[in-house]
Design an enzyme around this catalytic site. Structure first.
Site, short mmCIF file in Angstrom:
data_model
loop_
_atom_site.label_atom_id
_atom_site.label_comp_id
_atom_site.label_asym_id
_atom_site.label_seq_id
_atom_site.Cartn_x
_atom_site.Cartn_y
_atom_site.Cartn_z
N GLY B 89 0.83 -1.20 0.00
CA GLY B 89 0.00 0.00 0.00
C GLY B 89 0.86 1.25 0.00
O GLY B 89 1.97 1.25 -0.52
N LEU B 90 0.35 2.29 0.62
CA LEU B 90 1.05 3.57 0.69
C LEU B 90 1.45 4.09 -0.67
O LEU B 90 2.57 4.53 -0.88
CB LEU B 90 2.30 3.46 1.59
CG LEU B 90 2.04 3.30 3.08
CD1 LEU B 90 3.35 3.18 3.81
CD2 LEU B 90 1.24 4.48 3.61
N CYS B 91 0.53 3.95 -1.63
CA CYS B 91 0.85 4.53 -2.93
C CYS B 91 -0.37 5.28 -3.46
O CYS B 91 -0.76 5.12 -4.60
CB CYS B 91 1.35 3.47 -3.90
SG CYS B 91 0.44 1.93 -3.86
N GLY B 92 -0.95 6.08 -2.60
CA GLY B 92 -2.05 6.93 -3.02
C GLY B 92 -3.25 6.12 -3.45
O GLY B 92 -3.56 5.09 -2.87
N PHE B 94 -3.59 4.35 -6.04
CA PHE B 94 -3.23 3.40 -7.10
C PHE B 94 -4.06 2.12 -7.05
O PHE B 94 -4.72 1.76 -8.03
CB PHE B 94 -1.74 3.07 -6.98
CG PHE B 94 -1.26 2.00 -7.90
CD1 PHE B 94 -1.07 2.28 -9.24
CD2 PHE B 94 -1.01 0.73 -7.44
CE1 PHE B 94 -0.64 1.29 -10.09
CE2 PHE B 94 -0.57 -0.26 -8.29
CZ PHE B 94 -0.39 0.03 -9.62
#
Lengths: 135, 292
Positions: B89-92, B94
């Site tokens: 995770g931690l990719c906006g 996406f």
């Protein structure tokens, strides 16, 4: 002698692009050499070595092992598409030999038909690779 | 009113977070460059195979006799959705934007009374879709152990698809992934891969080439088409990898900037309350002295 454009591409990268005088490819019906002005042709390749010669005398010859390939000859030149391709000089014989031994062992140990099939596919590929170097 | 110590702690914790997001942003930038190179290196092969297929298919035509990978099974009942997302995770937005596109697709298909099967690639997409479509997911593939995305990975999935297709398990396969436009723009895309969508024939030589085939047209097409499926999967996975890093980079850039702003605001509050306390103490001392 005039040259024509040759390209060899695998899904991971473009291995060769440039002018060559002749190229020998291992088609399923036997090896053939393609020279400039060849009529349009589409051929399935068997695993083997593609030789690209930049001059007829053999200078600047490149030998590449291909598996699962196609050769497409059109007026623009020759395009070889290969699922797997590696320059012959980059094949590590010792590594391949040890992989063959491992695979043979796996084959003996394999129990189900599916497993055997998988290992034997791998073994065939490795043996083709090995044969490319021997020649 | 928080004490000065609370404020100091708060600032310190935001600063620590900012360091992490900054580091993640830089790692994503480095990975993005690599992913972009890989995607570019794969492009020639995909382009050539497209061109060859277009030429071949034009010769055969969409009529009878065309292999089922082009012509389809003649039915449109069972749809297979392959949803490719990231492992982390931690990719906006996406992962969620790909999942949303897939979800809308599933719902419209179900609305039409079609049967739906889902294969997820990547953990995040599986997590999101499982909540709603648990029963439809037939397989979840994780690529966590895959360090560099090689063609073999895509080929395995491609072969699996072909096998299932030939066994009549589905009629149409659609691939969901994110197309990489730029660092700030990734476009979630749905692409039909079975039956194959062929590009328009490009006439590059000017004259109609009469091809010789070895061994023959049908056989070539038959071995080329399954390969094309793997190639499309491979291309999608590479695009996805680049998009993921791009999305993560901009998300982390935002996070770093927000943290900076928060630090500024908190520092201002900290200084103000510090001054207020000093002023209060002074007033107390002065009024104490006056009273004597």
């Amino acid at each position: 002698m005039t040259t024509f454009h040759v390209e060899l591409v695998s899904p991971e990268k473009l291995l060769f692009a440039g002018q060559a005088e002749s190229a020998t490819v291992p088609s399923v019906n036997g090896e053939m050499t393609i020279l400039v002005g060849h009529s349009p042709l589409m051929a399935v390749l068997k695993p083997g070595v593609v030789t690209i010669r930049e001059t007829q005398q053999g200078a600047g010859a490149q030998r590449l092992f291909v598996r699962g390939g196609f050769a497409d000859v059109n007026p623009a030149g020759l395009t070889i598409l290969a699922e797997y391709a590696i320059p012959v000089e980059e094949i590590d014989v010792v590594l391949v030999d040890s992989q063959i031994r491992d695979a043979e062992e796996d084959f003996r140990d394999a129990k189900t038909f599916d497993e055997k099939q998988k290992v034997s596919d791998k073994l065939v590929h490795l043996r083709d690779l090995r044969a490319a170097v021997r020649r | 009113m928080p004490s000065l110590k609370d404020l100091r702690n708060r600032i310190a914790s935001v600063k620590a977070t900012q360091k992490i997001t900054k580091a993640m942003q830089m790692v994503a930038a480095a990975k993005l460059r690599r992913a972009q190179l890989a995607a570019e290196a794969a492009r020639p092969f995909a382009e050539r195979i497209d061109r060859v297929l277009a030429n071949l298919a034009a010769g055969i035509g969409p009529g009878d006799g065309a292999p089922p990978l082009i012509a389809g099974t003649g039915k449109d009942d069972v749809h297979l959705l392959i949803v490719a997302t990231a492992e982390r995770g931690l990719c906006g937005g996406f992962n969620s934007s790909i999942a949303r596109l897939a979800r809308d697709h599933v719902q419209s298909l179900l609305g039409q009374g079609k049967q739906v099967k889902i294969i997820t690639v990547g953990k995040k997409g599986a997590d999101i879709l499982r909540r709603q479509f648990e029963d439809y997911i037939i397989e979840s593939i994780e690529l966590r152990d895959v360090k560099t995305l090689t063609f073999d990975v895509a080929d395995r999935l491609g072969k699996k698809l072909i096998e299932a297709y030939e066994a009549g398990e589905f009629d149409v396969a659609t691939l969901f992934y994110s197309q990489f436009r730029s660092v700030i723009s990734q476009v979630p895309t749905a692409q039909r891969i079975i039956p194959a969508q062929l590009p328009e024939r490009v006439n590059d030589g000017g004259l109609e080439a009469v091809y010789e085939y070895e061994p023959n047209e049908e056989e070539i097409l038959e071995s080329l088409l399954p390969r094309n499926v793997s190639v499309q999967v491979f291309r999608a996975l590479l695009e996805n990898a680049a998009s993921e890093q791009g999305a993560r980079m901009s998300a982390m850039d935002n996070a770093t900037r927000n943290a900076g702003e928060m630090i500024k605001k908190q520092t201002l509050i900290y200084n103000r309350s510090r001054q207020a306390i000093i002023t209060k103490e002074l007033i107390e001392i002065i009024s104490g002295a006056e009273a004597i």
